[in-house]
Design a protein around this motif. Sequence first.
Motif, PDB file in Angstrom:
ATOM      1  N   LEU A  14       0.704   1.702  10.435  1.00  0.00           N
ATOM      2  CA  LEU A  14      -0.633   2.272  10.447  1.00  0.00           C
ATOM      3  C   LEU A  14      -1.122   3.136  11.493  1.00  0.00           C
ATOM      4  O   LEU A  14      -1.761   4.020  11.414  1.00  0.00           O
ATOM      5  N   GLY A  15      -0.549   2.462  12.690  1.00  0.00           N
ATOM      6  CA  GLY A  15      -1.105   3.004  13.764  1.00  0.00           C
ATOM      7  C   GLY A  15      -0.456   4.220  14.156  1.00  0.00           C
ATOM      8  O   GLY A  15      -0.997   5.280  14.725  1.00  0.00           O
ATOM      9  N   ALA A  16       0.886   4.564  13.651  1.00  0.00           N
ATOM     10  CA  ALA A  16       1.732   5.677  13.799  1.00  0.00           C
ATOM     11  C   ALA A  16       1.071   6.767  12.868  1.00  0.00           C
ATOM     12  O   ALA A  16       1.285   8.173  12.986  1.00  0.00           O
ATOM     13  N   PRO A  71      -2.185  -3.391   1.861  1.00  0.00           N
ATOM     14  CA  PRO A  71      -3.452  -3.384   2.686  1.00  0.00           C
ATOM     15  C   PRO A  71      -3.647  -2.354   3.782  1.00  0.00           C
ATOM     16  O   PRO A  71      -2.584  -2.324   4.698  1.00  0.00           O
ATOM     17  N   GLY A  72      -4.379  -1.466   3.672  1.00  0.00           N
ATOM     18  CA  GLY A  72      -4.612  -0.463   4.750  1.00  0.00           C
ATOM     19  C   GLY A  72      -3.728   0.833   4.320  1.00  0.00           C
ATOM     20  O   GLY A  72      -4.086   1.860   5.182  1.00  0.00           O
ATOM     21  N   TRP A  73      -2.957   0.819   3.649  1.00  0.00           N
ATOM     22  CA  TRP A  73      -1.952   1.848   3.689  1.00  0.00           C
ATOM     23  C   TRP A  73      -2.447   3.053   3.067  1.00  0.00           C
ATOM     24  O   TRP A  73      -1.921   4.127   2.991  1.00  0.00           O
ATOM     25  N   ALA A  74      -3.444   3.098   2.091  1.00  0.00           N
ATOM     26  CA  ALA A  74      -4.034   4.009   1.250  1.00  0.00           C
ATOM     27  C   ALA A  74      -4.685   4.899   2.368  1.00  0.00           C
ATOM     28  O   ALA A  74      -4.799   6.451   1.918  1.00  0.00           O
ATOM     29  N   THR A  75      -4.900   4.923   3.369  1.00  0.00           N
ATOM     30  CA  THR A  75      -5.684   5.812   4.566  1.00  0.00           C
ATOM     31  C   THR A  75      -4.535   6.737   5.282  1.00  0.00           C
ATOM     32  O   THR A  75      -4.797   7.403   5.947  1.00  0.00           O
ATOM     33  N   LEU A  76      -3.393   6.141   5.134  1.00  0.00           N
ATOM     34  CA  LEU A  76      -2.128   6.874   5.859  1.00  0.00           C
ATOM     35  C   LEU A  76      -2.036   8.185   5.379  1.00  0.00           C
ATOM     36  O   LEU A  76      -2.084   8.589   4.052  1.00  0.00           O
ATOM     37  N   THR A  77      -1.891   9.109   6.213  1.00  0.00           N
ATOM     38  CA  THR A  77      -1.700  10.685   5.677  1.00  0.00           C
ATOM     39  C   THR A  77      -0.729  10.872   4.726  1.00  0.00           C
ATOM     40  O   THR A  77      -0.717  11.758   3.787  1.00  0.00           O
ATOM     41  N   ALA A  78       0.458  10.257   4.729  1.00  0.00           N
ATOM     42  CA  ALA A  78       1.451  10.342   3.927  1.00  0.00           C
ATOM     43  C   ALA A  78       0.990   9.944   2.427  1.00  0.00           C
ATOM     44  O   ALA A  78       1.369  10.702   1.501  1.00  0.00           O
ATOM     45  N   VAL A  79       0.330   8.789   2.567  1.00  0.00           N
ATOM     46  CA  VAL A  79      -0.078   8.133   1.169  1.00  0.00           C
ATOM     47  C   VAL A  79      -1.167   9.038   0.554  1.00  0.00           C
ATOM     48  O   VAL A  79      -1.112   9.445  -0.578  1.00  0.00           O
ATOM     49  N   ARG A  80      -2.080   9.412   1.482  1.00  0.00           N
ATOM     50  CA  ARG A  80      -3.048  10.222   0.988  1.00  0.00           C
ATOM     51  C   ARG A  80      -2.735  11.672   0.425  1.00  0.00           C
ATOM     52  O   ARG A  80      -3.331  12.136  -0.422  1.00  0.00           O
ATOM     53  N   ASP A  81      -1.583  12.023   1.039  1.00  0.00           N
ATOM     54  CA  ASP A  81      -1.207  13.384   0.816  1.00  0.00           C
ATOM     55  C   ASP A  81      -0.172  13.448  -0.145  1.00  0.00           C
ATOM     56  O   ASP A  81       0.529  14.357  -0.728  1.00  0.00           O
TER      57      ASP A  81
END
Length: 316
Positions: free
Chosen positions: A244-246, A270-280
Amino acid sequence: MSTRFSRPATGFRRRAIDFPRAVSGFVTGSLLAVFALSGCASHSADVTNATSTPNSSAPHRIVSLDASNTEILYAVGAGSQVIAVDQDSDYPANAAHSRLDATKPNVEAIAADHPDLVVTAYDTDNLVASLKKIGIPALVASAPSTLDQAYQIWSKIGHATGHDAQANALIANARKEIGATVAATVKPATPLRYYYELDQTYYTATSHTFIGGLLGSFGMTNIADPADSPAAGGYPQLSAEAVLGANPNLIFLADSQCCAQNAGTVAARPGWATLTAVRDNDVVALNDDIASRWGPRVVDLVRAVAAAVNKVAGRG
């Protein structure tokens, strides 16, 4: 990597069987299904013949105890000489499947097939010496750490089986295809960050591994590199917080078939939906077997990575 520990109820052990065994001493839980043929760490292509197998006397009864090397044998044209492959060799579909277990090699069972060459990736339980005692030559082609070392293995297997020309052509074609694919792939001014997942406990591969080297050729930054250590041997375990931090631009899943991981399951963490890779929508489910072997299908892996990188770069 190969597996030697409690494995999940999925096919994780089989698909991951061809990663180096450097991590076998410290891995627990589900990743034991990743590093199955544990033994000595292997960071270079260790290609040897226990007994000389010159091109002029090509073997006619070959037993393969490794999924990658099975693929190579058939790709160089030695398929008709292969009489048995281990139970984890699932490609090509017409391979001479058997119940031989490369993680627990049974010399008597191997000898029962009367082979004149055994091809393996690891000298598990002193297999080579045991075979030599009964007059069976063995070729050990260990996991490579670079693409050039993989080509060396293809060449050695081609030569040992009497198929030099086919092996050379295979290598030349792979060099051309991979080189052209990498050259044609967009390289953003700011390197893309990626996370390469081996299993859901966040074991991964750094740039110092075979797969990491391949992905590094696209100019990307591996978020796992800072976590590497001599003990990890190129395969550290990250934490969810570290990923998440990376905030990687790309996530490559090498646990899609074995463990049913995909963009949806990753987004649900938990929290991964905010990652750039997931979001895009840049979570890439790779073919597990292709992503864990060093045979000729590595060309397909490079193409899959190139498509993912071009997709992200195209938005930039």
